[in-house]
Design a protein around this motif. Structure first.
Motif, PDB file in Angstrom:
ATOM      1  N   HIS A 118       0.855  -1.187   0.000  1.00  0.00           N
ATOM      2  CA  HIS A 118       0.000   0.000   0.000  1.00  0.00           C
ATOM      3  C   HIS A 118       0.890   1.235   0.000  1.00  0.00           C
ATOM      4  O   HIS A 118       1.858   1.304   0.755  1.00  0.00           O
ATOM      5  CB  HIS A 118      -0.916   0.003   1.224  1.00  0.00           C
ATOM      6  CG  HIS A 118      -1.883  -1.149   1.236  1.00  0.00           C
ATOM      7  ND1 HIS A 118      -2.690  -1.457   0.170  1.00  0.00           N
ATOM      8  CD2 HIS A 118      -2.165  -2.067   2.184  1.00  0.00           C
ATOM      9  CE1 HIS A 118      -3.425  -2.508   0.452  1.00  0.00           C
ATOM     10  NE2 HIS A 118      -3.121  -2.910   1.666  1.00  0.00           N
ATOM     11  N   PRO A 119       0.585   2.215  -0.840  1.00  0.00           N
ATOM     12  CA  PRO A 119       1.408   3.428  -0.873  1.00  0.00           C
ATOM     13  C   PRO A 119       1.388   4.151   0.470  1.00  0.00           C
ATOM     14  O   PRO A 119       0.377   4.148   1.163  1.00  0.00           O
ATOM     15  CB  PRO A 119       0.765   4.288  -1.954  1.00  0.00           C
ATOM     16  CG  PRO A 119      -0.268   3.449  -2.606  1.00  0.00           C
ATOM     17  CD  PRO A 119      -0.530   2.265  -1.754  1.00  0.00           C
ATOM     18  N   THR A 120       2.514   4.732   0.782  1.00  0.00           N
ATOM     19  CA  THR A 120       2.588   5.542   1.994  1.00  0.00           C
ATOM     20  C   THR A 120       2.795   6.996   1.579  1.00  0.00           C
ATOM     21  O   THR A 120       3.108   7.276   0.418  1.00  0.00           O
ATOM     22  CB  THR A 120       3.751   5.083   2.902  1.00  0.00           C
ATOM     23  OG1 THR A 120       4.969   5.194   2.158  1.00  0.00           O
ATOM     24  CG2 THR A 120       3.569   3.648   3.360  1.00  0.00           C
ATOM     25  N   ALA A 121       2.640   7.898   2.510  1.00  0.00           N
ATOM     26  CA  ALA A 121       2.809   9.317   2.210  1.00  0.00           C
ATOM     27  C   ALA A 121       4.191   9.550   1.605  1.00  0.00           C
ATOM     28  O   ALA A 121       5.189   9.020   2.089  1.00  0.00           O
ATOM     29  CB  ALA A 121       2.647  10.138   3.477  1.00  0.00           C
ATOM     30  N   GLY A 122       4.230  10.291   0.525  1.00  0.00           N
ATOM     31  CA  GLY A 122       5.500  10.596  -0.123  1.00  0.00           C
ATOM     32  C   GLY A 122       5.928   9.594  -1.178  1.00  0.00           C
ATOM     33  O   GLY A 122       6.924   9.796  -1.854  1.00  0.00           O
ATOM     34  N   ASP A 123       5.191   8.474  -1.340  1.00  0.00           N
ATOM     35  CA  ASP A 123       5.544   7.496  -2.375  1.00  0.00           C
ATOM     36  C   ASP A 123       5.385   8.117  -3.759  1.00  0.00           C
ATOM     37  O   ASP A 123       4.498   8.934  -3.991  1.00  0.00           O
ATOM     38  CB  ASP A 123       4.652   6.247  -2.286  1.00  0.00           C
ATOM     39  CG  ASP A 123       5.247   5.187  -1.377  1.00  0.00           C
ATOM     40  OD1 ASP A 123       6.381   5.382  -0.898  1.00  0.00           O
ATOM     41  OD2 ASP A 123       4.585   4.165  -1.156  1.00  0.00           O
ATOM     42  N   VAL A 124       6.230   7.690  -4.666  1.00  0.00           N
ATOM     43  CA  VAL A 124       6.214   8.189  -6.040  1.00  0.00           C
ATOM     44  C   VAL A 124       5.897   7.025  -6.967  1.00  0.00           C
ATOM     45  O   VAL A 124       6.586   6.008  -6.951  1.00  0.00           O
ATOM     46  CB  VAL A 124       7.593   8.785  -6.420  1.00  0.00           C
ATOM     47  CG1 VAL A 124       7.621   9.188  -7.867  1.00  0.00           C
ATOM     48  CG2 VAL A 124       7.921   9.954  -5.521  1.00  0.00           C
ATOM     49  N   ASP A 125       4.843   7.149  -7.747  1.00  0.00           N
ATOM     50  CA  ASP A 125       4.473   6.145  -8.739  1.00  0.00           C
ATOM     51  C   ASP A 125       5.137   6.540 -10.056  1.00  0.00           C
ATOM     52  O   ASP A 125       4.751   7.512 -10.696  1.00  0.00           O
ATOM     53  CB  ASP A 125       2.956   6.085  -8.893  1.00  0.00           C
ATOM     54  CG  ASP A 125       2.506   5.065  -9.927  1.00  0.00           C
ATOM     55  OD1 ASP A 125       3.360   4.352 -10.496  1.00  0.00           O
ATOM     56  OD2 ASP A 125       1.288   4.994 -10.165  1.00  0.00           O
ATOM     57  N   LEU A 126       6.163   5.778 -10.466  1.00  0.00           N
ATOM     58  CA  LEU A 126       6.910   6.122 -11.680  1.00  0.00           C
ATOM     59  C   LEU A 126       6.058   6.066 -12.938  1.00  0.00           C
ATOM     60  O   LEU A 126       6.388   6.711 -13.933  1.00  0.00           O
ATOM     61  CB  LEU A 126       8.134   5.217 -11.810  1.00  0.00           C
ATOM     62  CG  LEU A 126       9.246   5.480 -10.794  1.00  0.00           C
ATOM     63  CD1 LEU A 126      10.362   4.443 -10.927  1.00  0.00           C
ATOM     64  CD2 LEU A 126       9.805   6.879 -10.934  1.00  0.00           C
ATOM     65  N   ASP A 127       4.964   5.316 -12.926  1.00  0.00           N
ATOM     66  CA  ASP A 127       4.100   5.240 -14.111  1.00  0.00           C
ATOM     67  C   ASP A 127       3.476   6.588 -14.466  1.00  0.00           C
ATOM     68  O   ASP A 127       2.967   6.766 -15.573  1.00  0.00           O
ATOM     69  CB  ASP A 127       2.995   4.202 -13.921  1.00  0.00           C
ATOM     70  CG  ASP A 127       3.523   2.778 -14.034  1.00  0.00           C
ATOM     71  OD1 ASP A 127       4.560   2.574 -14.713  1.00  0.00           O
ATOM     72  OD2 ASP A 127       2.910   1.877 -13.447  1.00  0.00           O
ATOM     73  N   LYS A 128       3.529   7.542 -13.563  1.00  0.00           N
ATOM     74  CA  LYS A 128       2.960   8.865 -13.819  1.00  0.00           C
ATOM     75  C   LYS A 128       3.926   9.772 -14.579  1.00  0.00           C
ATOM     76  O   LYS A 128       3.590  10.904 -14.902  1.00  0.00           O
ATOM     77  CB  LYS A 128       2.566   9.525 -12.504  1.00  0.00           C
ATOM     78  CG  LYS A 128       1.426   8.811 -11.798  1.00  0.00           C
ATOM     79  CD  LYS A 128       1.064   9.497 -10.507  1.00  0.00           C
ATOM     80  CE  LYS A 128      -0.078   8.740  -9.823  1.00  0.00           C
ATOM     81  NZ  LYS A 128      -0.461   9.349  -8.563  1.00  0.00           N
ATOM     82  N   TYR A 129       5.127   9.283 -14.856  1.00  0.00           N
ATOM     83  CA  TYR A 129       6.162  10.092 -15.493  1.00  0.00           C
ATOM     84  C   TYR A 129       6.520   9.531 -16.868  1.00  0.00           C
ATOM     85  O   TYR A 129       6.295   8.349 -17.140  1.00  0.00           O
ATOM     86  CB  TYR A 129       7.402  10.153 -14.599  1.00  0.00           C
ATOM     87  CG  TYR A 129       7.096  10.812 -13.278  1.00  0.00           C
ATOM     88  CD1 TYR A 129       7.092  12.198 -13.165  1.00  0.00           C
ATOM     89  CD2 TYR A 129       6.776  10.056 -12.157  1.00  0.00           C
ATOM     90  CE1 TYR A 129       6.789  12.815 -11.962  1.00  0.00           C
ATOM     91  CE2 TYR A 129       6.469  10.658 -10.948  1.00  0.00           C
ATOM     92  CZ  TYR A 129       6.481  12.043 -10.856  1.00  0.00           C
ATOM     93  OH  TYR A 129       6.169  12.653  -9.682  1.00  0.00           O
ATOM     94  N   PRO A 130       7.090  10.360 -17.750  1.00  0.00           N
ATOM     95  CA  PRO A 130       7.478   9.872 -19.085  1.00  0.00           C
ATOM     96  C   PRO A 130       8.466   8.710 -19.001  1.00  0.00           C
ATOM     97  O   PRO A 130       9.397   8.736 -18.194  1.00  0.00           O
ATOM     98  CB  PRO A 130       8.145  11.097 -19.738  1.00  0.00           C
ATOM     99  CG  PRO A 130       7.626  12.272 -18.991  1.00  0.00           C
ATOM    100  CD  PRO A 130       7.369  11.793 -17.585  1.00  0.00           C
ATOM    101  N   ASN A 131       8.243   7.695 -19.823  1.00  0.00           N
ATOM    102  CA  ASN A 131       9.108   6.519 -19.902  1.00  0.00           C
ATOM    103  C   ASN A 131       9.859   6.602 -21.229  1.00  0.00           C
ATOM    104  O   ASN A 131       9.243   6.582 -22.293  1.00  0.00           O
ATOM    105  CB  ASN A 131       8.258   5.253 -19.820  1.00  0.00           C
ATOM    106  CG  ASN A 131       9.076   3.988 -19.895  1.00  0.00           C
ATOM    107  OD1 ASN A 131      10.279   4.006 -20.127  1.00  0.00           O
ATOM    108  ND2 ASN A 131       8.413   2.867 -19.708  1.00  0.00           N
ATOM    109  N   TYR A 132      11.179   6.669 -21.171  1.00  0.00           N
ATOM    110  CA  TYR A 132      12.008   6.823 -22.363  1.00  0.00           C
ATOM    111  C   TYR A 132      12.524   5.487 -22.906  1.00  0.00           C
ATOM    112  O   TYR A 132      13.363   5.478 -23.801  1.00  0.00           O
ATOM    113  CB  TYR A 132      13.190   7.752 -22.053  1.00  0.00           C
ATOM    114  CG  TYR A 132      12.733   9.138 -21.652  1.00  0.00           C
ATOM    115  CD1 TYR A 132      12.446  10.099 -22.609  1.00  0.00           C
ATOM    116  CD2 TYR A 132      12.565   9.473 -20.310  1.00  0.00           C
ATOM    117  CE1 TYR A 132      12.011  11.374 -22.249  1.00  0.00           C
ATOM    118  CE2 TYR A 132      12.131  10.748 -19.933  1.00  0.00           C
ATOM    119  CZ  TYR A 132      11.864  11.678 -20.905  1.00  0.00           C
ATOM    120  OH  TYR A 132      11.430  12.934 -20.555  1.00  0.00           O
ATOM    121  N   ALA A 133      12.038   4.372 -22.384  1.00  0.00           N
ATOM    122  CA  ALA A 133      12.475   3.061 -22.871  1.00  0.00           C
ATOM    123  C   ALA A 133      12.136   2.943 -24.352  1.00  0.00           C
ATOM    124  O   ALA A 133      11.094   3.408 -24.802  1.00  0.00           O
ATOM    125  CB  ALA A 133      11.801   1.946 -22.081  1.00  0.00           C
ATOM    126  N   GLY A 134      13.034   2.332 -25.099  1.00  0.00           N
ATOM    127  CA  GLY A 134      12.822   2.158 -26.528  1.00  0.00           C
ATOM    128  C   GLY A 134      13.313   3.332 -27.350  1.00  0.00           C
ATOM    129  O   GLY A 134      13.244   3.310 -28.569  1.00  0.00           O
TER     130      GLY A 134
END
Length: 190
Positions: A118-134
């Motif tokens: 479960h996310p805690t305060a201050g957690d960062v979900d990387l899926d919300k940011y641009p992904n430069y893979a590929g």
């Protein structure tokens, strides 16, 4: 009188055969610019380069994200990173994919986290940011890259060994390289 000379036609055939053999032998040993060589231009930096990062109380079914080391181009020419992968993934861990993020987009260099917690305060979900893979990205000479790779792993069974060997594929001056960077991730199953 015996003669060791060959006729002009015989000499031409002998020279052609010798040239063809030399050409074929040379081609077998080199593949031109498609040849992949062990690289030395990159240097791993940051946490995890001298020890082991990881998680404790790991359970089957858990999903984790773990960051590759930050990379510095120690050479005098730009490099273009074209791919990343883990070299040593033990039984019980399954790679679900790779992503590449920028510290300019995210709130810094995210070492890793457990997706299934479960996310805690201050957690960062990387899926919300641009992904430069590929998409290849360039690291200028002497510069520390703002991009960092992240592996997504699922625990499928008992993991008894660490995950290690962060490989980067890159091109430099038209040559393709593989370079293994120091990294080690532990999944401690109590």
């Amino acid at each position: 009188m015996s003669s060791t000379r060959t006729s002009g036609r015989g000499r031409a055939w002998a020279l052609a055969a010798t040239a063809l053999l030399a050409f074929a032998t040379g081609c077998a040993g080199a593949t031109g610019t498609d040849r992949v060589t062990a690289g030395t231009a990159l240097q791993a930096e940051g946490p995890g380069t001298s020890g082991s990062l990881g998680f404790s109380d790991v359970k089957v079914g858990d999903v984790y994200r773990m960051a590759f080391p930050l990379t510095r181009n120690t050479s005098k020419q730009a490099v273009s990173v074209t791919g990343v992968k883990l070299l040593n993934v033990p039984a019980g861990a399954k790679v679900l994919g790779y992503a590449v993020y920028s510290v300019k987009d995210t709130p810094g260099y995210r070492l890793g986290y457990q997706e299934t917690a479960h996310p805690t305060a201050g957690d960062v979900d990387l899926d919300k940011y641009p992904n430069y893979a590929g998409h290849p990205y360039t690291i200028k000479p002497g510069a520390l890259s703002d991009k960092y790779a992240v592996v997504r792993l699922k625990v499928t069974a008992q993991v008894k060994a660490p995950i290690s060997g962060c490989e980067a594929d890159y091109t430099q001056a038209g040559q393709t390289y593989h370079q293994t960077l120091a990294c080690k991730f532990g999944l401690d199953m109590a």
